[in-house]
Design an enzyme around this catalytic site. Structure first.
Site, PDB file in Angstrom:
ATOM      1  N   ARG A  93       0.867  -1.188   0.000  1.00 15.97           N
ATOM      2  CA  ARG A  93       0.000   0.000   0.000  1.00 15.97           C
ATOM      3  C   ARG A  93       0.893   1.225   0.000  1.00 15.97           C
ATOM      4  O   ARG A  93       1.869   1.302   0.751  1.00 15.97           O
ATOM      5  CB  ARG A  93      -0.896  -0.013   1.233  1.00 15.97           C
ATOM      6  CG  ARG A  93      -1.755   1.228   1.344  1.00 15.97           C
ATOM      7  CD  ARG A  93      -3.117   0.941   1.921  1.00 15.97           C
ATOM      8  NE  ARG A  93      -3.880   2.195   2.003  1.00 15.97           N
ATOM      9  CZ  ARG A  93      -5.030   2.386   1.402  1.00 15.97           C
ATOM     10  NH1 ARG A  93      -5.571   1.436   0.689  1.00 15.97           N
ATOM     11  NH2 ARG A  93      -5.660   3.543   1.531  1.00 15.97           N
ATOM     12  N   HIS A 111      13.153  -4.705  -1.202  1.00 19.06           N
ATOM     13  CA  HIS A 111      12.650  -4.923  -2.559  1.00 19.06           C
ATOM     14  C   HIS A 111      13.555  -5.952  -3.246  1.00 19.06           C
ATOM     15  O   HIS A 111      14.785  -5.858  -3.145  1.00 19.06           O
ATOM     16  CB  HIS A 111      12.642  -3.611  -3.339  1.00 19.06           C
ATOM     17  CG  HIS A 111      12.078  -3.755  -4.727  1.00 19.06           C
ATOM     18  ND1 HIS A 111      10.730  -3.889  -4.960  1.00 19.06           N
ATOM     19  CD2 HIS A 111      12.682  -3.817  -5.941  1.00 19.06           C
ATOM     20  CE1 HIS A 111      10.517  -4.018  -6.260  1.00 19.06           C
ATOM     21  NE2 HIS A 111      11.681  -3.974  -6.885  1.00 19.06           N
ATOM     22  N   ASP A 147       9.707   2.091  -4.077  1.00 13.92           N
ATOM     23  CA  ASP A 147      10.928   1.293  -4.252  1.00 13.92           C
ATOM     24  C   ASP A 147      12.126   2.164  -4.612  1.00 13.92           C
ATOM     25  O   ASP A 147      12.921   1.849  -5.523  1.00 13.92           O
ATOM     26  CB  ASP A 147      10.710   0.196  -5.314  1.00 13.92           C
ATOM     27  CG  ASP A 147       9.615  -0.776  -4.901  1.00 13.92           C
ATOM     28  OD1 ASP A 147       9.468  -1.016  -3.696  1.00 13.92           O
ATOM     29  OD2 ASP A 147       8.904  -1.283  -5.789  1.00 13.92           O
TER      30      ASP A 147
HETATM   31  C1  GAR Z   1       9.386  -9.837  -0.726  1.00 13.19           C
HETATM   32  O1  GAR Z   1      10.053 -10.502  -1.770  1.00 13.19           O
HETATM   33  C2  GAR Z   1       9.686  -8.362  -0.768  1.00 13.19           C
HETATM   34  O2  GAR Z   1      10.993  -8.074  -1.186  1.00 13.19           O
HETATM   35  C3  GAR Z   1       8.663  -7.888  -1.775  1.00 13.19           C
HETATM   36  O3  GAR Z   1       7.501  -8.588  -1.437  1.00 13.19           O
HETATM   37  C4  GAR Z   1       7.868  -9.871  -0.925  1.00 13.19           C
HETATM   38  C5  GAR Z   1       7.146 -10.083   0.358  1.00 13.19           C
HETATM   39  O4  GAR Z   1       7.368 -11.392   0.812  1.00 13.19           O
HETATM   40  N1  GAR Z   1       8.476  -6.459  -1.708  1.00 13.19           N
HETATM   41  C6  GAR Z   1       8.286  -5.700  -2.785  1.00 13.19           C
HETATM   42  O5  GAR Z   1       8.198  -6.131  -3.917  1.00 13.19           O
HETATM   43  C7  GAR Z   1       8.180  -4.216  -2.497  1.00 13.19           C
HETATM   44  N2  GAR Z   1       8.028  -3.480  -3.695  1.00 13.19           N
HETATM   45  P1  GAR Z   1       7.189 -11.757   2.350  1.00 13.19           P
HETATM   46  O6  GAR Z   1       5.758 -11.352   2.722  1.00 13.19           O
HETATM   47  O7  GAR Z   1       7.360 -13.244   2.390  1.00 13.19           O
HETATM   48  O8  GAR Z   1       8.217 -11.024   3.159  1.00 13.19           O
END
Ligand code: GAR
Length: 217
Positions: A93, A111, A147
């Protein structure tokens, strides 16, 4: 005194779990005070509860585009738990510039790419389509742009020709789980400082930190 941290999640919470695990160590300079989800079905909520961490759910959908109203409720929860630092862990969000400014220098995100390459959605697919030979993960301070923001720590993996978005994501996720706790350790112990748009740390660069890929053999 350990710094009080909130982890904000929207999904499975594997980075959250890595942070909770790291924070169990006696010498870790931060404690996880609360896990907050903007979705009631986030798998990470059960994992947090199982780990004995207080959880708060603030369903963001009814707020629609009224980000400020959502953030007012969020801020109240952060105040209630006396939160000093925020870690975003797959929190899907966007924030208002006001909220980001309020937490300037105190809010981290992770990220799964070597930023500033491949921000936004499908970073693994973006990396594969670009044909990069090395990708990775980045922990950075949050700024209003998605990001982006001063980089605290990065970890790299080699990209194989036969990688899919899934195989690459799995290898990068293992790196995420290593660098997020380390980056939080730096911030919480006062060893990560902002100099304008750049984060400087008193940690050492890995002296053998060379990754060349592919190898010609
Ligand atoms: C992770 O890979 C994180 O780096 C990414 O979402 C995933 C969440 O996984 N974040 C993004 O892409 C932010 N733009 P998780 O819930 O298992 O930590």
């Amino acid at each position: 005194m350990k710094r009080r941290v909130a982890i904000l999640i929207s999904g499975r919470g594997s980075n959250m779990a890595a942070l909770i695990e790291a924070a169990r160590a006696e010498d870790f300079p931060a404690e996880i005070a609360v896990v907050i989800s903007n979705r009631a079905d986030a798998g990470g909520l059960e994992r947090a509860k199982a780990g004995g961490i207080p959880t708060v759910t603030i369903v963001s959908k009814p707020f629609g585009k009224d980000r400020a109203a959502f953030e007012a409720v969020l801020q109240a929860a952060l105040d209630q738990h006396r939160v000093e630092l925020i870690c975003l862990g797959g929190f899907m969000r966007l924030f208002t510039a006001e909220f980001v400014q309020r937490w300037h220098g105190r809010m981290l995100n992770i990220h799964p790419s070597l930023l500033p390459s491949f921000p936004g959605l499908d970073p693994h697919g973006q990396a594969l389509r670009a044909g990069v030979k090395i990708s990775g993960a980045t922990v950075h301070f949050v700024i209003p742009e998605t990001d982006a923001g001063p980089i605290v720590m990065q970890g790299a993996v080699a990209v194989a020709d036969d990688d899919t978005a899934e195989t690459l994501a799995a290898r990068i996720l293992a790196i995420e789980h290593r660098i997020y706790p380390d980056a939080l350790r730096l911030l919480a112990s006062g060893r990560a400082r902002l100099e304008g748009d750049i984060c400087k740390t008193s940690a050492n660069a890995d002296p053998d930190g060379t990754l060349i890929s592919p190898t010609a053999g």
